[in-house]
Design a protein around this motif. Sequence first.
Motif, mmCIF file in Angstrom:
data_model
loop_
_atom_site.group_PDB
_atom_site.id
_atom_site.type_symbol
_atom_site.label_atom_id
_atom_site.label_comp_id
_atom_site.label_asym_id
_atom_site.label_seq_id
_atom_site.Cartn_x
_atom_site.Cartn_y
_atom_site.Cartn_z
ATOM 1 N N LEU A 89 -8.788 97.328 1.648
ATOM 2 C CA LEU A 89 -8.274 98.097 2.782
ATOM 3 C C LEU A 89 -7.543 99.358 2.326
ATOM 4 N N VAL A 90 -6.641 99.199 1.347
ATOM 5 C CA VAL A 90 -5.859 100.355 0.887
ATOM 6 C C VAL A 90 -6.751 101.349 0.154
ATOM 7 N N GLY A 91 -7.597 100.834 -0.748
ATOM 8 C CA GLY A 91 -8.426 101.735 -1.540
ATOM 9 C C GLY A 91 -9.415 102.523 -0.705
ATOM 10 N N ALA A 92 -9.951 101.902 0.346
ATOM 11 C CA ALA A 92 -11.016 102.542 1.117
ATOM 12 C C ALA A 92 -10.521 103.264 2.366
ATOM 13 N N ARG A 93 -9.388 102.799 2.950
ATOM 14 C CA ARG A 93 -9.017 103.333 4.260
ATOM 15 C C ARG A 93 -7.617 103.914 4.329
ATOM 16 N N LEU A 94 -6.684 103.439 3.522
ATOM 17 C CA LEU A 94 -5.292 103.848 3.679
ATOM 18 C C LEU A 94 -4.774 104.661 2.497
ATOM 19 N N HIS A 95 -5.694 105.202 1.682
ATOM 20 C CA HIS A 95 -5.272 105.884 0.459
ATOM 21 C C HIS A 95 -4.496 107.154 0.744
ATOM 22 N N LEU B 177 2.615 94.697 -2.443
ATOM 23 C CA LEU B 177 3.351 95.962 -2.553
ATOM 24 C C LEU B 177 2.476 96.916 -3.356
ATOM 25 N N VAL B 178 1.937 97.940 -2.671
ATOM 26 C CA VAL B 178 0.930 98.820 -3.265
ATOM 27 C C VAL B 178 1.513 100.224 -3.437
ATOM 28 N N GLY B 179 1.266 100.828 -4.605
ATOM 29 C CA GLY B 179 1.677 102.212 -4.823
ATOM 30 C C GLY B 179 2.930 102.370 -5.649
ATOM 31 N N ALA B 180 3.339 101.366 -6.398
ATOM 32 C CA ALA B 180 4.514 101.468 -7.274
ATOM 33 C C ALA B 180 4.245 100.640 -8.518
ATOM 34 N N ASN B 181 4.529 101.212 -9.682
ATOM 35 C CA ASN B 181 4.269 100.493 -10.942
ATOM 36 C C ASN B 181 5.551 100.295 -11.742
ATOM 37 N N THR B 182 6.662 100.143 -11.058
ATOM 38 C CA THR B 182 7.960 100.050 -11.718
ATOM 39 C C THR B 182 8.429 98.596 -11.805
ATOM 40 N N PRO B 183 9.365 98.323 -12.738
ATOM 41 C CA PRO B 183 9.962 96.986 -12.767
ATOM 42 C C PRO B 183 10.678 96.653 -11.460
ATOM 43 N N GLU B 184 11.184 97.683 -10.772
ATOM 44 C CA GLU B 184 11.854 97.439 -9.494
ATOM 45 C C GLU B 184 10.887 96.838 -8.473
ATOM 46 N N ALA B 185 9.657 97.316 -8.485
ATOM 47 C CA ALA B 185 8.651 96.759 -7.562
ATOM 48 C C ALA B 185 8.332 95.308 -7.930
ATOM 49 N N ASP B 186 8.170 95.041 -9.228
ATOM 50 C CA ASP B 186 7.926 93.657 -9.667
ATOM 51 C C ASP B 186 9.082 92.753 -9.248
ATOM 52 N N ALA B 187 10.313 93.253 -9.477
ATOM 53 C CA ALA B 187 11.494 92.451 -9.152
ATOM 54 C C ALA B 187 11.598 92.203 -7.653
ATOM 55 N N GLU B 188 11.221 93.212 -6.851
ATOM 56 C CA GLU B 188 11.298 93.020 -5.399
ATOM 57 C C GLU B 188 10.404 91.879 -4.944
ATOM 58 N N VAL B 189 9.182 91.831 -5.456
ATOM 59 C CA VAL B 189 8.260 90.759 -5.055
ATOM 60 C C VAL B 189 8.765 89.400 -5.551
ATOM 61 N N HIS C 135 -9.508 104.961 -4.075
ATOM 62 C CA HIS C 135 -8.471 105.641 -4.852
ATOM 63 C C HIS C 135 -7.579 104.607 -5.544
ATOM 64 N N PRO C 136 -7.390 104.734 -6.866
ATOM 65 C CA PRO C 136 -6.597 103.732 -7.588
ATOM 66 C C PRO C 136 -5.121 103.795 -7.219
#
Length: 446
Positions: free
Chosen positions: A94-100, A135-147, A313-314
């Motif tokens: 969905l994100v890659g094809a429609r919400l990028h 959680l899409v669009g963040a590659n930080t430790p903060e994003a990992d920690a949030e999940v 889109h990656p």
Amino acid sequence: MTVLTISPGDARIPQGVADYFWEEAYQRRQLEGQLLALFRRWGYGDVIPPMFEYADTLNIGASPRLQQEMYRFLDRDGHTLALRPDMTIPVARLVGARLHDWPMPQRFCYAGSVFRYTDPQAGRQREFFQAGVELVGANTPEADAEVLALTAHGLEAAGLTDFRLVVGQIQYFRGLLEALGLTPAQEQALQQAIDRNSAAELNDFLEQTPLPPEQQASVLALAELSGADVAQVLERAGRYCLNRAMAAALDNLRAISQALDAYGVGSRLYLDLTEIHNLGYYTGITFEVLAPQLGFPLASGGRYDNLVGAYGHPQPAVGVAIGLDRLLLARRLQERQSVSSPTRPIPPDLLVATGGDRGALAIVQQWREAGLRVAVDVNGRGEEALTMYARRLGIPRVLTWTGSGFHVRETAGDATGQPAFWPAEESFQRGQALLEQPAAHPRGTS
């Protein structure tokens, strides 16, 4: 018209699926509601992917094992379709094809069924009920920690007290493989030995694969790099780093650990750098949630930075899926409830015989809008039959309309006394007062 029938004994359902009804179904829906409400408070928006898609589309993101476990079927146009085996792949599509082109990061939460054709085993289902977030669009430790923190808070909100987050970092192992420069067959042998936690297989690998002493020490140490003392595990792992990739993996885990402390769930963290079985689409942390007395994880997730790009889109991403059946089982075990206790319907607060009177029905509707659970007799039963029916279902009160008010009979005990009387003009307030009394099950829409 001829109506075909089958005997009750032949009205079976396929292996791996189950009927859920009454209290069991209610608990499942209530748990879904609790988790979704929490996810929304953290800024996650709802997503409902289709139950089935083109099999080729799902294959792109699935590991070989997941591809084998997909339910496939043909539609009338000859297309091969597949039931969704998880929620992560449809959200990535969905994100890659429609919400990028929407602002990043994007947060999604969901609850629903996924399907996998797994080997038949006792108690193992092929339809799984899951709730989770992506959680899409963040590659930080903060994003990992949030999940991870959201996972822990979700399980706590669901009533689970004893569990731990077992977290690995796939890049530590990938960095080790890069440093060793093994052949594909040697990589597979090492991965299998670590994945199975087999000392014998690890020794076989080392005997058959000559390595410099420093590399051999790193391989031997890997099997021991786990524990709840996060600082100690990271310090020991740091001694055996052979390149920047391994060190970066530890930096990521260190930052995540600090963030989890800030979220108040740091004590749940258990590091395990041998967690490498999810080599599918995971690219960073991988994790499972384990609880005592359960031989399988309650939830699992991780970082998958290459999956969204397979559909357009990656974007980097991280997510978790919580197994609702497993969570309910763990909660019952921790509360020492009988797992095999019979299910019962959730009883209404009142059973009312209105005789079809419009004024009585209007009062009933006011009670419902105020939050009471009210069932109306639609079989024209007498008061004695109504009382027996209510007692069987656990309904505490039976009300019978008289024209000027309600006769109210408590169903507990022998109910031989005179019923109370609620005049019509006081009925709404009398019923509403019941809302202040403790209820066996939460009222409302949860």
